[in-house]
Design an enzyme around this catalytic site. Structure first.
Site, mmCIF file in Angstrom:
data_model
loop_
_atom_site.group_PDB
_atom_site.id
_atom_site.type_symbol
_atom_site.label_atom_id
_atom_site.label_comp_id
_atom_site.label_asym_id
_atom_site.label_seq_id
_atom_site.Cartn_x
_atom_site.Cartn_y
_atom_site.Cartn_z
ATOM 1 N N GLY A 1 0.830 -1.088 -0.214
ATOM 2 C CA GLY A 1 0.586 -0.011 -0.263
ATOM 3 C C GLY A 1 1.119 1.459 0.616
ATOM 4 O O GLY A 1 0.738 2.439 -0.800
ATOM 5 N N ASN B 1 -3.659 -11.684 -2.315
ATOM 6 C CA ASN B 1 -2.302 -12.663 -2.552
ATOM 7 C C ASN B 1 -3.597 -14.111 -2.809
ATOM 8 O O ASN B 1 -4.521 -13.820 -1.966
ATOM 9 C CB ASN B 1 -1.484 -13.405 -2.219
ATOM 10 C CG ASN B 1 0.114 -14.108 -2.638
ATOM 11 O OD1 ASN B 1 -0.360 -14.696 -4.155
ATOM 12 N ND2 ASN B 1 1.035 -14.369 -1.918
ATOM 13 N N ALA C 1 7.868 -5.937 -1.297
ATOM 14 C CA ALA C 1 8.303 -4.695 -1.047
ATOM 15 C C ALA C 1 8.294 -5.228 1.153
ATOM 16 O O ALA C 1 7.495 -6.243 0.614
ATOM 17 C CB ALA C 1 7.207 -3.584 -1.005
ATOM 18 N N LYS D 1 0.084 -18.907 -10.113
ATOM 19 C CA LYS D 1 0.246 -18.297 -8.899
ATOM 20 C C LYS D 1 0.376 -18.890 -8.011
ATOM 21 O O LYS D 1 0.453 -19.716 -7.049
ATOM 22 C CB LYS D 1 -0.146 -17.064 -8.776
ATOM 23 C CG LYS D 1 0.919 -16.589 -7.809
ATOM 24 C CD LYS D 1 1.168 -14.665 -8.209
ATOM 25 C CE LYS D 1 2.327 -13.887 -6.774
ATOM 26 N NZ LYS D 1 1.006 -13.254 -6.090
ATOM 27 N N ASN E 1 2.423 -21.329 -5.450
ATOM 28 C CA ASN E 1 2.366 -21.042 -4.493
ATOM 29 C C ASN E 1 2.380 -22.213 -3.710
ATOM 30 O O ASN E 1 3.065 -22.473 -2.600
ATOM 31 C CB ASN E 1 1.571 -19.695 -4.085
ATOM 32 C CG ASN E 1 2.040 -18.448 -3.716
ATOM 33 O OD1 ASN E 1 3.353 -17.842 -4.423
ATOM 34 N ND2 ASN E 1 1.672 -17.790 -4.420
ATOM 35 N N GLU F 1 -1.365 -16.672 5.363
ATOM 36 C CA GLU F 1 -2.421 -16.522 3.771
ATOM 37 C C GLU F 1 -3.247 -17.948 3.815
ATOM 38 O O GLU F 1 -3.920 -18.041 2.011
ATOM 39 C CB GLU F 1 -2.509 -15.521 3.014
ATOM 40 C CG GLU F 1 -2.252 -13.540 3.424
ATOM 41 C CD GLU F 1 -2.037 -12.929 2.235
ATOM 42 O OE1 GLU F 1 -3.040 -12.510 2.162
ATOM 43 O OE2 GLU F 1 -0.958 -13.192 1.431
HETATM 44 N N1 LIG Z 1 4.850 -7.636 0.279
HETATM 45 C C1 LIG Z 1 4.879 -7.826 -0.867
HETATM 46 O O1 LIG Z 1 6.129 -7.927 -1.106
HETATM 47 C C2 LIG Z 1 3.866 -8.990 -1.748
HETATM 48 C C3 LIG Z 1 4.118 -8.927 -2.557
HETATM 49 C C4 LIG Z 1 3.075 -9.479 -3.806
HETATM 50 C C5 LIG Z 1 2.360 -9.313 -3.129
HETATM 51 N N2 LIG Z 1 1.466 -8.670 -2.115
HETATM 52 C C6 LIG Z 1 0.058 -9.443 -0.872
HETATM 53 O O2 LIG Z 1 -0.581 -8.571 -0.710
HETATM 54 C C7 LIG Z 1 -1.611 -8.186 0.226
HETATM 55 C C8 LIG Z 1 -1.048 -7.030 0.979
HETATM 56 O O3 LIG Z 1 0.517 -7.542 1.763
HETATM 57 P P1 LIG Z 1 1.722 -6.326 2.044
HETATM 58 O O4 LIG Z 1 2.707 -7.032 2.121
HETATM 59 O O5 LIG Z 1 1.620 -5.231 2.027
HETATM 60 O O6 LIG Z 1 0.763 -6.554 4.004
HETATM 61 P P2 LIG Z 1 0.600 -5.310 4.907
HETATM 62 O O7 LIG Z 1 2.261 -5.277 4.907
HETATM 63 O O8 LIG Z 1 0.413 -5.937 6.223
HETATM 64 O O9 LIG Z 1 -0.078 -4.961 4.963
HETATM 65 C C9 LIG Z 1 -1.819 -4.926 4.825
HETATM 66 C C10 LIG Z 1 -1.853 -3.185 5.647
HETATM 67 O O10 LIG Z 1 -3.174 -3.744 6.278
HETATM 68 C C11 LIG Z 1 -3.830 -2.832 6.868
HETATM 69 N N3 LIG Z 1 -5.447 -3.157 7.094
HETATM 70 C C12 LIG Z 1 -6.019 -4.973 7.022
HETATM 71 N N4 LIG Z 1 -7.306 -4.759 7.221
HETATM 72 C C13 LIG Z 1 -7.494 -3.568 7.258
HETATM 73 C C14 LIG Z 1 -8.730 -1.996 7.264
HETATM 74 N N5 LIG Z 1 -9.665 -2.679 7.977
HETATM 75 N N6 LIG Z 1 -8.689 -0.909 7.521
HETATM 76 C C15 LIG Z 1 -7.603 -0.274 7.349
HETATM 77 N N7 LIG Z 1 -6.467 -0.682 7.359
HETATM 78 C C16 LIG Z 1 -5.911 -2.170 6.953
HETATM 79 C C17 LIG Z 1 -2.790 -3.659 7.951
HETATM 80 O O11 LIG Z 1 -3.602 -3.123 9.040
HETATM 81 P P3 LIG Z 1 -2.934 -3.677 10.457
HETATM 82 O O12 LIG Z 1 -1.123 -3.754 10.386
HETATM 83 O O13 LIG Z 1 -3.462 -2.249 11.577
HETATM 84 O O14 LIG Z 1 -2.953 -4.508 10.164
HETATM 85 C C18 LIG Z 1 -1.114 -3.267 7.038
HETATM 86 O O15 LIG Z 1 -0.777 -1.916 7.479
HETATM 87 C C19 LIG Z 1 -1.023 -9.450 0.582
HETATM 88 O O16 LIG Z 1 -2.621 -10.441 0.056
HETATM 89 C C20 LIG Z 1 -0.079 -9.935 -0.205
HETATM 90 O O17 LIG Z 1 -0.039 -11.742 -0.061
HETATM 91 C C21 LIG Z 1 2.199 -8.583 -1.318
#
Ligand SMILES: NC(=O)c1ccc[n+]([C@@H]2O[C@H](COP(=O)([O-])OP(=O)(O)OC[C@H]3O[C@@H](n4cnc5c(N)ncnc54)[C@H](OP(=O)(O)O)[C@@H]3O)[C@@H](O)[C@H]2O)c1
Length: 308
Positions: A12, A105, A131, A187, A191, A267
């Site tokens: 995000g 994902n 990231a 994917k 996975n 997940e």
């Molecule tokens: N990071 C990567 O490199 C990557 C790569 C490919 C795919 N993805 C996929 O992308 C998705 C996001 O991954 P991420 O790594 O960015 O996750 P993350 O770092 O855990 O971020 C998710 C965010 O969403 C927030 N959130 C959850 N419910 C919420 C709500 N109701 N209102 C407001 N905020 C809320 C969480 O807040 P809290 O901390 O308060 O829970 C957290 O800040 C996942 O499905 C992941 O598998 C990630």
């Protein structure tokens, strides 16, 4: 164009920073007043390069879900298990013209959201960008990649050109596909073949070469499951693809293993859990997949982590 980013985590913040750098009107939607107060103590969303030599802060505005402002473009950037509750909080702010990008994902969460929002254009994304958060609201862009984007609903609509142009101009490497489900299923299968075993054997991806018999048998099952699920294209060359990912990412830890190592919820329900449910529904013959799911759940339970 105006963007709202729901989920100010790793991806995000990565998206928010790049859109803000292009002077787009970007708003974060934070979980609660505590998160908002915490964000207001920071210089904004931080984005660093992989080596963390350069960091830029973007003073992006933040709000909570009940804010009355209508949402034009929503990036849902939370984990799959949070997606349904998160979208429900802002559904009333979406209009007929809104576009929602789902970054989750695995599979399962996207379909639930499309059902919740039958009149909203939901684009599913399959991202290979990487990231992580150095600290809250500060993302490190660890791995360049690509973002496949496509309509979840198969009723043919022209590609959302303006959105795609904006992403490209913001250096978000989006590629439009008229068949995002193929990407998502492919994917998912990769996975399923890699992530659980890296948790069960607590190893980096490359070390999976020791378990080639198990992986090849699992790929055979997954390939049949994809075909039965109406995804023959995603099934093509699966085993070869899995080994090529293992080779290219030999030194990496899978996202699921990283979650476990950091004591975070995985997940699982949207990866192997989804595949097992699908197999049961189609009366598929996938004993290796089911055994893997059970073994994975045992490891998660032993670590005190949720098994769904
Ligand atoms: N990071 C990567 O490199 C990557 C790569 C490919 C795919 N993805 C996929 O992308 C998705 C996001 O991954 P991420 O790594 O960015 O996750 P993350 O770092 O855990 O971020 C998710 C965010 O969403 C927030 N959130 C959850 N419910 C919420 C709500 N109701 N209102 C407001 N905020 C809320 C969480 O807040 P809290 O901390 O308060 O829970 C957290 O800040 C996942 O499905 C992941 O598998 C990630």
């Amino acid at each position: 164009m105006s963007w709202h980013i729901l989920g100010a985590g790793s991806l995000g913040c990565l998206w928010a920073a790049r859109l803000a750098a292009q002077q787009h009107c970007v708003h974060l939607i934070l979980r609660n007043a505590k998160a908002l107060a915490r964000y207001q103590q920071t210089p904004g969303v931080g984005l660093s390069d992989a080596q963390r030599q350069h960091t830029t802060y973007y003073p992006i505005r933040a709000q909570l879900a009940p804010d009355p402002q209508p949402i034009q473009h929503l990036l849902l950037a939370c984990k799959a298990y949070d997606a349904q509750a998160a979208i429900a909080q802002v559904a009333h702010r979406l209009t007929r013209d809104s576009q929602v990008i789902l970054l989750q994902n695995g599979l399962g969460s996207q379909q639930v959201i499309q059902q919740l929002l039958p009149n909203t254009r939901c684009l599913a994304a399959s991202s290979t960008e990487g990231a992580y958060l150095a600290e809250p609201f500060h993302s490190v862009f660890a791995g360049q990649g690509q973002v496949w984007l496509g309509d979840l609903d198969s009723s043919a609509q022209p590609p959302p050109e303006a959105l795609l142009e904006q992403c490209t101009a913001a250096s978000i490497p989006c590629v439009w596909t008229s068949d995002i489900l193929t990407q998502l299923w492919r994917k998912l299968a990769i996975n399923c073949a890699i992530n659980p075993l890296t948790v069960i054997y607590n190893c980096q991806n490359g070390e999976l070469s020791r378990y080639s018999t198990q992986i090849n048998a699992l790929c055979d099952e997954l390939q049949l499951l994809l075909c039965r699920s109406g995804q023959p294209e995603a099934a093509q060359g699966l085993q070869h693809l899995v080994w090529s990912v293992i080779e290219k990412t030999a030194a990496n830890s899978s996202s699921m293993r990283q979650d476990v190592l950091h004591q975070r919820r995985t997940e699982i329900s949207y990866i192997t859990g989804f595949a097992c449910t699908q197999s049961l529904q189609l009366r598929g013959d996938t004993p290796i997949l089911h055994a893997l799911q059970t073994q994975l759940q045992e490891v998660l339970q032993a670590q005190g982590l949720p098994t769904i």
